[in-house]
Design a protein around this motif. Structure first.
Motif, PDB file in Angstrom:
ATOM      1  N   VAL A  79       0.852  -1.179   0.000  1.00 16.40           N
ATOM      2  CA  VAL A  79       0.000   0.000   0.000  1.00 16.40           C
ATOM      3  C   VAL A  79       0.893   1.235   0.000  1.00 16.40           C
ATOM      4  CG1 VAL A  79      -1.851   1.231   1.187  1.00 16.40           C
ATOM      5  CG2 VAL A  79      -1.684  -1.267   1.383  1.00 16.40           C
ATOM      6  N   SER A  80       0.655   2.112  -0.966  1.00 19.70           N
ATOM      7  CA  SER A  80       1.300   3.424  -1.003  1.00 19.70           C
ATOM      8  C   SER A  80       0.238   4.438  -0.617  1.00 19.70           C
ATOM      9  CB  SER A  80       1.831   3.708  -2.413  1.00 19.70           C
ATOM     10  OG  SER A  80       2.255   5.052  -2.510  1.00 19.70           O
ATOM     11  N   ILE A  81       0.501   5.195   0.430  1.00 17.84           N
ATOM     12  CA  ILE A  81      -0.458   6.153   0.972  1.00 17.84           C
ATOM     13  C   ILE A  81       0.127   7.546   0.775  1.00 17.84           C
ATOM     14  CG2 ILE A  81      -1.654   6.891   3.070  1.00 17.84           C
ATOM     15  CD1 ILE A  81      -0.806   3.854   4.001  1.00 17.84           C
ATOM     16  N   ILE A  82      -0.560   8.371  -0.008  1.00 18.65           N
ATOM     17  CA  ILE A  82      -0.079   9.733  -0.279  1.00 18.65           C
ATOM     18  C   ILE A  82      -0.938  10.712   0.496  1.00 18.65           C
ATOM     19  CG2 ILE A  82       0.319  11.484  -2.047  1.00 18.65           C
ATOM     20  CD1 ILE A  82       0.678   9.182  -4.040  1.00 18.65           C
ATOM     21  N   ARG A  83      -0.282  11.566   1.259  1.00 13.99           N
ATOM     22  CA  ARG A  83      -0.977  12.570   2.072  1.00 13.99           C
ATOM     23  C   ARG A  83      -0.786  13.960   1.460  1.00 13.99           C
ATOM     24  NH1 ARG A  83      -2.728  10.716   7.035  1.00 13.99           N
ATOM     25  NH2 ARG A  83      -2.021   8.630   7.529  1.00 13.99           N
ATOM     26  N   ASP A  84      -1.799  14.796   1.642  1.00 11.92           N
ATOM     27  CA  ASP A  84      -1.700  16.181   1.183  1.00 11.92           C
ATOM     28  C   ASP A  84      -1.047  17.037   2.266  1.00 11.92           C
ATOM     29  OD1 ASP A  84      -3.687  16.704   3.092  1.00 11.92           O
ATOM     30  OD2 ASP A  84      -5.288  16.797   1.601  1.00 11.92           O
ATOM     31  N   ASP A  85      -0.953  18.336   2.023  1.00 12.90           N
ATOM     32  CA  ASP A  85      -0.293  19.243   2.972  1.00 12.90           C
ATOM     33  C   ASP A  85      -0.994  19.317   4.322  1.00 12.90           C
ATOM     34  OD1 ASP A  85       1.644  19.812   1.104  1.00 12.90           O
ATOM     35  OD2 ASP A  85       0.652  21.632   0.381  1.00 12.90           O
ATOM     36  N   ASN A  86      -2.267  18.958   4.371  1.00 12.90           N
ATOM     37  CA  ASN A  86      -3.029  18.982   5.623  1.00 12.90           C
ATOM     38  C   ASN A  86      -2.997  17.644   6.355  1.00 12.90           C
ATOM     39  OD1 ASN A  86      -3.900  21.676   5.215  1.00 12.90           O
ATOM     40  ND2 ASN A  86      -5.453  20.938   3.787  1.00 12.90           N
ATOM     41  N   GLY A  87      -2.306  16.657   5.798  1.00 14.20           N
ATOM     42  CA  GLY A  87      -2.199  15.350   6.426  1.00 14.20           C
ATOM     43  C   GLY A  87      -3.271  14.368   6.010  1.00 14.20           C
ATOM     44  N   GLY A  88      -4.217  14.816   5.180  1.00 18.59           N
ATOM     45  CA  GLY A  88      -5.261  13.919   4.705  1.00 18.59           C
ATOM     46  C   GLY A  88      -4.740  12.995   3.621  1.00 18.59           C
ATOM     47  N   VAL A  89      -5.323  11.814   3.524  1.00 18.35           N
ATOM     48  CA  VAL A  89      -4.936  10.850   2.494  1.00 18.35           C
ATOM     49  C   VAL A  89      -5.665  11.223   1.206  1.00 18.35           C
ATOM     50  CG1 VAL A  89      -4.956   8.434   1.788  1.00 18.35           C
ATOM     51  CG2 VAL A  89      -4.478   9.036   4.169  1.00 18.35           C
ATOM     52  N   SER A  90      -4.886  11.540   0.170  1.00 16.35           N
ATOM     53  CA  SER A  90      -5.466  11.949  -1.106  1.00 16.35           C
ATOM     54  C   SER A  90      -5.437  10.830  -2.143  1.00 16.35           C
ATOM     55  CB  SER A  90      -4.734  13.175  -1.661  1.00 16.35           C
ATOM     56  OG  SER A  90      -3.362  12.900  -1.839  1.00 16.35           O
ATOM     57  N   ARG A  91      -4.532   9.864  -1.961  1.00 19.47           N
ATOM     58  CA  ARG A  91      -4.406   8.797  -2.958  1.00 19.47           C
ATOM     59  C   ARG A  91      -3.872   7.530  -2.296  1.00 19.47           C
ATOM     60  NH1 ARG A  91      -4.631   8.685  -8.474  1.00 19.47           N
ATOM     61  NH2 ARG A  91      -3.324   7.214  -9.566  1.00 19.47           N
ATOM     62  N   LEU A  92      -4.466   6.408  -2.664  1.00 15.87           N
ATOM     63  CA  LEU A  92      -4.000   5.097  -2.239  1.00 15.87           C
ATOM     64  C   LEU A  92      -3.689   4.271  -3.477  1.00 15.87           C
ATOM     65  CD1 LEU A  92      -6.683   4.059   0.421  1.00 15.87           C
ATOM     66  CD2 LEU A  92      -4.335   4.767   0.871  1.00 15.87           C
ATOM     67  N   HIS A  93      -2.588   3.574  -3.416  1.00 19.86           N
ATOM     68  CA  HIS A  93      -2.275   2.603  -4.462  1.00 19.86           C
ATOM     69  C   HIS A  93      -2.036   1.291  -3.738  1.00 19.86           C
ATOM     70  CE1 HIS A  93       0.544   1.003  -7.796  1.00 19.86           C
ATOM     71  NE2 HIS A  93      -0.677   0.590  -7.959  1.00 19.86           N
ATOM     72  N   ILE A  94      -2.884   0.301  -4.019  1.00 22.00           N
ATOM     73  CA  ILE A  94      -2.786  -0.987  -3.347  1.00 22.00           C
ATOM     74  C   ILE A  94      -2.546  -2.056  -4.407  1.00 22.00           C
ATOM     75  CG2 ILE A  94      -3.892  -2.648  -1.820  1.00 22.00           C
ATOM     76  CD1 ILE A  94      -5.618  -0.338  -0.758  1.00 22.00           C
TER      77      ILE A  94
END
Length: 123
Positions: A79-94
């Protein structure tokens, strides 16, 4: 995290417009509720889950694990978890491997969530 009854810590941080890309999907899936539905359904297919790696690089977190699918197959998941500048998860690659496990997970997801999501989304 060793059992599928435990929660992935990133699930609470999904943005409303989070995007999921996965080796079991034919295309991207966008939207918090839909992504949660697929991730939870996939976790429900595991008899057990054993983490093998957790790491960070810049705005990404990587989580690798082995999952016993309970049907004689074991899946390796990344799982690749990409967070935005606010710490929210914007994209997942599983991504899953090997191919037999990928197809088994896709089939299980199609059977589990096709009433709510287009069955053609899954392999």
């Amino acid at each position: 995290m060793t059992q599928n009854t435990q929660r992935h810590p990133f699930l609470d941080d999904l943005n409303e417009d989070v995007t999921l890309v996965s080796s079991v999907l034919r295309g991207e899936l966008t939207g918090r509720d839909q992504v949660l539905k697929v991730v939870k359904a996939a976790g429900g297919l595991y008899r057990s889950q054993t983490p093998t790696f957790l790491g960070h690089a810049d705005d990404r977190m990587f989580f690798q694990y082995e999952a016993d699918l309970g049907n004689g197959l074991t899946a390796s998941g990344m799982v690749s978890i990409i967070r935005d500048d606010n710490g929210g998860v914007s994209r997942l690659h599983i991504a899953f491997s090997p191919l037999g496990a990928v197809l088994s997970i896709a089939e299980g997801l199609k059977a589990t969530v096709s009433d709510d999501l287009d069955a053609d989304l899954f392999l």
